[in-house]
Design an enzyme around this catalytic site. Structure first.
Site: not given
Ligand code: G3P
Ligand code: MG
Length: 262
Positions: A10, A52
């Protein structure tokens, strides 16, 4: 069928490195992760950058919004110091630089289109168009391509229009009641949901509909095993140190024929 890797880091390197930086990708790779998720937003000059939050302050030192600055200015900003002194000097990378690194290292990508509010269509179209250009050779060769995803329906529609040849996943917090109809209308190949709000019955229903099912953000091996047993195809994790990529080996065809070419 899910042709993609099952275990993704992630934001590049989970919580072991400053998110969405080249250092994060290097960290992910050091833990054996050759599949990542990261977030893409537009800078002031319309160029896509990997970050992000639409505002500065949490991971990028400074004030204001990402789209107050050009991609070149963001590249010189400090995006690593908040995480630790060893990461001082990491800038906000361009989407182009991240793709180049991933292709060179044969890292597969789930590219999350993360529009700043009001820039949904522009961001969806730009990220999809850029991805299509970066992967022109792979498209021509029929190789495995990155998977685009977004919480923004407008961005997904714009991405589809800009590059219909690229597959898209629909990101939701909780899978809504009208998911079958919505997924059909959007033409997505997968649903990406918060694993905490998924049930075994819903997982089964999504799979029975012929859609891929991806979960975020799964941080224990036990939960990962449970979700995979429910039929979940893949997930991203912040704990690349706890969850080994071997827990969920990609289909053998991936290793043989589908690694992106540099
Ligand atoms: O793509 C999955 C996840 O990254 C979605 O949430 O806020 O971490 O981008 P976020
Ligand atoms: Mg994400």
């Amino acid at each position: 069928m899910w042709p993609y890797p099952r275990t993704l880091a992630h934001r590049g390197g989970g919580t072991l490195a400053p998110e969405n930086t080249l250092a994060a990708l290097r960290c992910g790779l050091a833990y054996g992760y050759r599949a990542v998720e990261f977030d893409v937003m537009l800078a002031r000059d319309g160029l896509p950058v990997v970050v992000h939050d639409p505002e500065l302050g949490r991971t990028v030192a400074g004030t204001g919004h990402i789209n107050d600055y050009t991609a070149a200015q963001l590249g010189k900003m400090e995006a690593g110091a908040w995480f630790g002194p060893q990461f001082v000097g990491e800038g906000v990378p361009t989407f182009e630089a991240v793709v180049a690194y991933c292709k060179a290292q044969r890292i597969w990508m789930n590219i999350e289109i993360k529009p700043a509010p009001g820039f949904e269509v522009q961001t969806g179209a730009m990220v999809a168009g850029a991805t299509r250009d970066y992967f022109a050779a792979e498209i021509a060769a029929g190789a495995l391509l990155p998977l685009l995803s977004s919480f923004s329906i407008e961005a997904l529609q714009a991405a589809r229009q800009a590059a219909p040849e690229l597959a898209r996943g629909w990101l939701v917090e909780e899978i809504p009641d009208d998911w079958v109809q919505q997924a059909r209308e959007l033409g997505v190949v997968a649903l990406h949901c918060n694993h905490k709000l998924l049930t075994p019955a819903l997982a089964q229903a999504v799979k029975a509909e012929g859609l891929g099912l991806f979960c975020y953000t799964v941080n224990t091996p036990e939960r990962a095993s449970e979700l995979l047993a429910w039929g979940v195809d893949g997930f991203c994790t912040d704990r690349i140190d706890l969850i080994k990529t071997s827990l969920a080996t990609p289909p053998s065809s991936y290793a043989q024929s589908t690694a992106p070419r540099s």
